[in-house]
Scaffold this motif. Structure first.
Motif, PDB file in Angstrom:
ATOM      1  N   ARG A 224       0.807  -1.131   0.075  1.00 27.75           N
ATOM      2  CA  ARG A 224       0.088  -0.135   0.145  1.00 27.75           C
ATOM      3  C   ARG A 224       0.988   1.274   0.011  1.00 27.75           C
ATOM      4  NH1 ARG A 224      -1.132   3.398   3.425  1.00 27.75           N
ATOM      5  NH2 ARG A 224      -0.503   1.851   5.294  1.00 27.75           N
ATOM      6  N   VAL A 225       1.885   1.175   0.866  1.00 24.97           N
ATOM      7  CA  VAL A 225       2.837   2.415   1.079  1.00 24.97           C
ATOM      8  C   VAL A 225       3.631   2.490  -0.422  1.00 24.97           C
ATOM      9  CG1 VAL A 225       4.888   3.201   1.986  1.00 24.97           C
ATOM     10  CG2 VAL A 225       3.189   2.059   3.238  1.00 24.97           C
ATOM     11  N   LEU A 226       4.018   1.389  -0.973  1.00 28.31           N
ATOM     12  CA  LEU A 226       4.945   1.468  -2.359  1.00 28.31           C
ATOM     13  C   LEU A 226       3.759   2.155  -3.343  1.00 28.31           C
ATOM     14  CD1 LEU A 226       7.253   0.782  -4.115  1.00 28.31           C
ATOM     15  CD2 LEU A 226       6.077  -1.487  -4.422  1.00 28.31           C
ATOM     16  N   PHE A 227       2.600   1.543  -3.291  1.00 27.97           N
ATOM     17  CA  PHE A 227       1.656   2.173  -4.521  1.00 27.97           C
ATOM     18  C   PHE A 227       1.237   3.567  -4.273  1.00 27.97           C
ATOM     19  CE2 PHE A 227       0.022  -2.580  -4.836  1.00 27.97           C
ATOM     20  CZ  PHE A 227       1.279  -2.698  -5.967  1.00 27.97           C
ATOM     21  N   GLU A 228       1.321   4.106  -2.871  1.00 29.71           N
ATOM     22  CA  GLU A 228       0.997   5.434  -2.805  1.00 29.71           C
ATOM     23  C   GLU A 228       2.077   6.291  -3.034  1.00 29.71           C
ATOM     24  OE1 GLU A 228      -0.001   6.020   1.458  1.00 29.71           O
ATOM     25  OE2 GLU A 228      -2.120   4.881   1.022  1.00 29.71           O
ATOM     26  N   SER A 229       3.305   5.700  -2.875  1.00 26.70           N
ATOM     27  CA  SER A 229       4.428   6.644  -3.264  1.00 26.70           C
ATOM     28  C   SER A 229       4.540   6.633  -4.632  1.00 26.70           C
ATOM     29  CB  SER A 229       5.732   5.729  -2.794  1.00 26.70           C
ATOM     30  OG  SER A 229       5.806   5.581  -1.494  1.00 26.70           O
ATOM     31  N   PHE A 230       4.301   5.596  -5.429  1.00 27.28           N
ATOM     32  CA  PHE A 230       4.199   5.524  -7.023  1.00 27.28           C
ATOM     33  C   PHE A 230       3.212   6.626  -7.593  1.00 27.28           C
ATOM     34  CE2 PHE A 230       2.755   4.089 -11.153  1.00 27.28           C
ATOM     35  CZ  PHE A 230       4.191   3.960 -11.744  1.00 27.28           C
TER      36      PHE A 230
END
Length: 83
Positions: A64-70
């Motif tokens: 979730r954090v990775l996709f938000e960062s992207f």
């Protein structure tokens, strides 16, 4: 950008998303060409190890954090070009 020796730069949005999701501070975005974006991060002793983990498929991150960062980086890109 000032003090570039102490910064880490990448044009790879996936690596940039990973670094951002691991808490590395994004300090700027450069656009040397119309279709090229460079993400500039505050240098950290952790960056080398994080990139080694990423490239060797040993990286671990909350999806979730990775996709938000992207998504956040994409927003920065499109904001920079006025879309």
């Amino acid at each position: 950008m000032e003090n570039q020796i102490n910064n880490f730069s990448t044009s790879d949005i996936k690596i940039a998303s990973y670094l951002l999701s691991k808490g590395i501070s994004l300090i700027g975005v450069e656009r040397p060409q119309v279709k090229k974006v460079i993400f500039v991060f505050e240098n950290s002793n952790r960056i080398t190890h994080l990139i080694q983990d990423y490239l060797s498929d040993k990286a671990s991150v909350n999806p979730r954090v990775l996709f938000e960062s992207f998504s956040n980086l994409k927003s920065v890109i499109f904001k920079e070009i006025g879309i």
